[in-house]
Design an enzyme around this catalytic site. Structure first.
Site, PDB file in Angstrom:
ATOM      1  N   HIS A  34      61.346  46.660 -96.547  1.00  0.00           N
ATOM      2  CA  HIS A  34      61.550  45.271 -96.123  1.00  0.00           C
ATOM      3  C   HIS A  34      60.491  44.343 -96.722  1.00  0.00           C
ATOM      4  CE1 HIS A  34      64.666  45.721 -92.936  1.00  0.00           C
ATOM      5  NE2 HIS A  34      64.243  46.978 -92.977  1.00  0.00           N
ATOM      6  N   CYS A  39      67.713  46.782 -96.805  1.00  0.00           N
ATOM      7  CA  CYS A  39      68.029  47.725 -95.723  1.00  0.00           C
ATOM      8  C   CYS A  39      69.531  47.704 -95.409  1.00  0.00           C
ATOM      9  CB  CYS A  39      67.157  47.415 -94.501  1.00  0.00           C
ATOM     10  SG  CYS A  39      67.142  48.736 -93.280  1.00  0.00           S
ATOM     11  N   GLU A  92      60.491  41.249 -96.798  1.00  0.00           N
ATOM     12  CA  GLU A  92      60.304  40.048 -95.964  1.00  0.00           C
ATOM     13  C   GLU A  92      59.311  40.281 -94.830  1.00  0.00           C
ATOM     14  OE1 GLU A  92      62.583  42.203 -95.601  1.00  0.00           O
ATOM     15  OE2 GLU A  92      63.599  42.149 -93.660  1.00  0.00           O
TER      16      GLU A  92
END
Lengths: 84, 225
Positions: B194, B84, B196
């Site tokens: 994302h 990002c 994560e």
């Protein structure tokens, strides 16, 4: 005379705008909003930004634009140096 | 295997990136003002709003001492993953081609997207199957990937497009539905989704873990060689 000895500062104005052909959703949104307020006949709205700075050397501003103030891949810039 | 996660003022996903990385190896935060990678085998440039995203997203972060160290690491072949805002930083610093523009909808998008893995022959995607679909969230305002037509051709020809948004899933107007691209050497990878935030079924998907697992396999193979 005393004024000249202080070291001249130049006022620079940098206009940065999205390159032609690059999608400018902000410009499009503004263009769509204007007729709603009764402003007809507006076309090609582009939204950019203005950076003003005092510099000792006006010639360095273009370099600043290339390295930081603008992203030359997606933005055009125009430097106006004003002697104040 | 140790991950280093860069932290800028204004980063907000570095903790999630750190926790996700710790599921797969050791991980440590790397403060932007320092230039010591602390022995990291792979570096993650996380999401957020580095330096307030002033001027342009990612524009100021590129001048931090830590990004100098990360650039050196990347140019020496070290794996660097930009997520990002990290993707935006890697483009601004010139480690990845192209730029990210405001979303075509001019809205912040926050939703789960389906992605297609286009190239599995990289340190970031080797744990995936060719054509595999991954479900990973996006949350951004400036995620519309742009590069000139000739650069896009080159990216496709060189297998540098690693992830694409599935048909009808493109959340931001990215050209050619590009969700993530790698450098020509394939050791630098930037993506808007994302991974994560997708490492535990509790939050809807653990597909993001495959990118971390890929990096671990890559580094362990290098160590073994």
């Amino acid at each position: 005379m005393a004024r000249a000895q202080r070291g001249r500062r130049l006022r620079a104005r940098v206009l940065i705008r999205p390159k032609q052909g690059i999608l400018d959703p902000q410009g499009q949104a503004v263009e769509r909003a204007l007729p709603a307020l009764g402003f007809d006949g507006v076309e090609n709205v582009r939204v950019g930004r203005l950076v003003e700075l005092d510099v000792a050397d006006g010639a360095s501003v273009a370099d600043m634009c290339e390295k930081l103030l603008a992203n030359p891949l997606i933005e055009d810039y125009e430097v106006l140096v004003v002697d104040e | 295997m140790k991950f280093g996660v860069v932290q800028f003022p204004g980063s907000c996903d570095e903790r999630d990136a750190l926790l996700a990385a710790k599921r797969f190896g050791d991980a440590e935060l790397l403060w932007h003002a320092e230039r010591d990678l602390r022995g990291a085998d792979a570096v993650i440039v996380p999401g957020g709003f580095s330096y307030g995203d002033y001027l342009r997203a990612g524009a100021i972060a590129r001048f931090s001492p830590m990004m100098d160290a990360v650039s050196e690491f990347a140019l020496a072949g070290g794996p660097v993953l930009g997520i990002c805002n990290g993707f935006q930083v890697l483009c601004e610093v010139g480690l990845l081609p192209g730029a990210l523009l405001p979303n075509d909808s001019l809205r912040f998008v926050c939703r789960q997207v389906e992605l297609e893995v286009v190239n599995t022959g990289t340190p970031f995607t080797r744990a995936c199957e060719e054509g595999e679909r991954l479900s990973i969230p996006v949350k951004h305002f400036t995620g519309c990937y742009f590069a000139p037509e000739s650069a896009l051709e080159e990216l496709d020809a060189n297998g540098q497009v690693l992830l694409r948004y599935d048909a009808g899933q493109n959340p931001n107007g990215s050209l050619r539905d590009i969700a993530g691209i790698a450098s020509a050497q394939k050791n630098v990878f930037g993506l808007m989704p994302h991974p994560e935030h997708a490492v535990d079924p509790l939050t809807g998907s653990s597909d993001g873990g495959k990118l971390f697992a890929s990096l671990v396999a890559h580094v362990e193979e290098l160590v073994a060689a």
